[in-house]
Design an enzyme around this catalytic site. Structure first.
Site, mmCIF file in Angstrom:
data_model
loop_
_atom_site.group_PDB
_atom_site.id
_atom_site.type_symbol
_atom_site.label_atom_id
_atom_site.label_comp_id
_atom_site.label_asym_id
_atom_site.label_seq_id
_atom_site.Cartn_x
_atom_site.Cartn_y
_atom_site.Cartn_z
ATOM 1 N N ASP A 182 -30.741 -23.645 6.163
ATOM 2 C CA ASP A 182 -29.577 -24.178 6.869
ATOM 3 C C ASP A 182 -29.544 -23.470 8.233
ATOM 4 O O ASP A 182 -30.127 -22.394 8.386
ATOM 5 C CB ASP A 182 -28.310 -23.863 6.065
ATOM 6 C CG ASP A 182 -27.049 -24.097 6.865
ATOM 7 O OD1 ASP A 182 -26.927 -25.187 7.454
ATOM 8 O OD2 ASP A 182 -26.181 -23.194 6.906
ATOM 9 N N ASP B 230 -26.401 -23.496 10.800
ATOM 10 C CA ASP B 230 -25.101 -22.947 11.207
ATOM 11 C C ASP B 230 -24.549 -21.983 10.163
ATOM 12 O O ASP B 230 -24.338 -22.356 9.005
ATOM 13 C CB ASP B 230 -24.108 -24.086 11.457
ATOM 14 C CG ASP B 230 -24.559 -24.934 12.627
ATOM 15 O OD1 ASP B 230 -24.765 -24.370 13.699
ATOM 16 O OD2 ASP B 230 -24.720 -26.159 12.443
#
Ligand code: XBP
Ligand code: MG
Length: 255
Positions: free
Chosen positions: A9, A11
């Protein structure tokens, strides 16, 4: 087979982008558009329950600013506002505003050296991923990631599993041979929906999220001179490790 790929991922996981970049960029875009909206750090924590910037703007208007009179071409209005936000985000990255989180660069380099494949599965706009990678890991670094699954590439954003399913399909790998790195409840629901073992590294916005289904919950990935804190080992025998490396990930996959 054993470990074949790491899927990150972006953010909150690779970098703390939400408070220091996305939020700042949203507010700058609102100001440029002559809107009197100004999201606080606290309000943004509530808004993060909805992933995707365009979706988040709409959620804000539905829940927190119901007096705003929506223009007729509302979707276009939101898309334009969001496009300005992306430009602002890219500028913040170019200014070097957000560093990578501890251990991220070390782990990516280690995987690259060991021939472990790399992928990204994120809700954010592809241009933001490029801006972050180029300005932290260098301009070649985008090529290190075989798959960059981002933004509107799948219609259903996290917590739906679609973005991880897409990344796995493009990698042509089985979930059992990969590991996901996430920071949030929505991200975990997405990775787990795709049957991926998942390492959680928490941050200020996500430390009280529900990580019941995670495979391990850590403060961060750690460095040899700056060990991680184990928030929840989930039964994994973590005593031998003080930072996440490929050996630890392989052991986690086998457990
Ligand atoms: C990230 C997001 C994104 C960014 C904004 O979630 O929710 O919406 O905040 O990006 P995750 P855009 O880390 O779970 O992928 O404005 O480019 O949509
Ligand atoms: Mg995240």
């Amino acid at each position: 087979m054993s470990l074949q790929a790491l899927i990150f991922d972006i953010d909150g996981t690779v970098a703390d982008t939400e408070k220091d970049a996305h939020l700042v960029a949203f507010n700058q875009a609102f100001k440029d558009a002559g809107l009197d909206w100004n999201w606080s750090v606290e309000l943004y924590g509530d808004l993060l329950s909805v992933t995707g910037g365009k979706e988040r703007i709409k959620y804000y208007l539905e829940k927190f600013n119901t007096d705003f009179e929506k223009p007729e071409n509302f979707d276009e209005f939101v898309a334009n506002l969001h496009a300005v936000k992306t430009e602002k985000y890219k500028q913040l990255m170019a200014d070097g505003k957000v560093p990578l989180r501890p251990g991220v660069e070390r782990l990516i380099q280690g995987a690259k050296d060991a021939g472990i494949r790399l992928a990204i599965a994120t809700t954010t706009t592809p241009a933001n991923v490029t801006a972050l990678l180029v300005n932290t890991l260098g301009k070649e670094s985008e090529q290190w990631f075989e798959v960059i699954a981002a933004g509107d590439i799948v219609p259903a954003k996290k917590p739906a599993p679609d973005i991880y399913d897409y990344a796995l399909e493009k990698l042509n790998l089985d979930a059992k041979d990969c590991i996901a790195f996430e920071d949030s409840e929505n991200g975990l629901a997405s990775s787990k929906g795709a049957n991926l073992k998942t390492i959680i590294t928490i941050n200020d916005y996500t430390h009280d999220h529900d990580f019941t289904n995670a495979d391990i919950v850590l403060s961060d990935l750690g460095e040899p001179n700056a060990p991680f804190t184990i928030i929840d080992a989930k039964g994994f025998n973590s005593e031998a490790y003080s930072f996440v490396n490929l050996e630890m990930i392989k052991s986690l996959l086998d457990s």
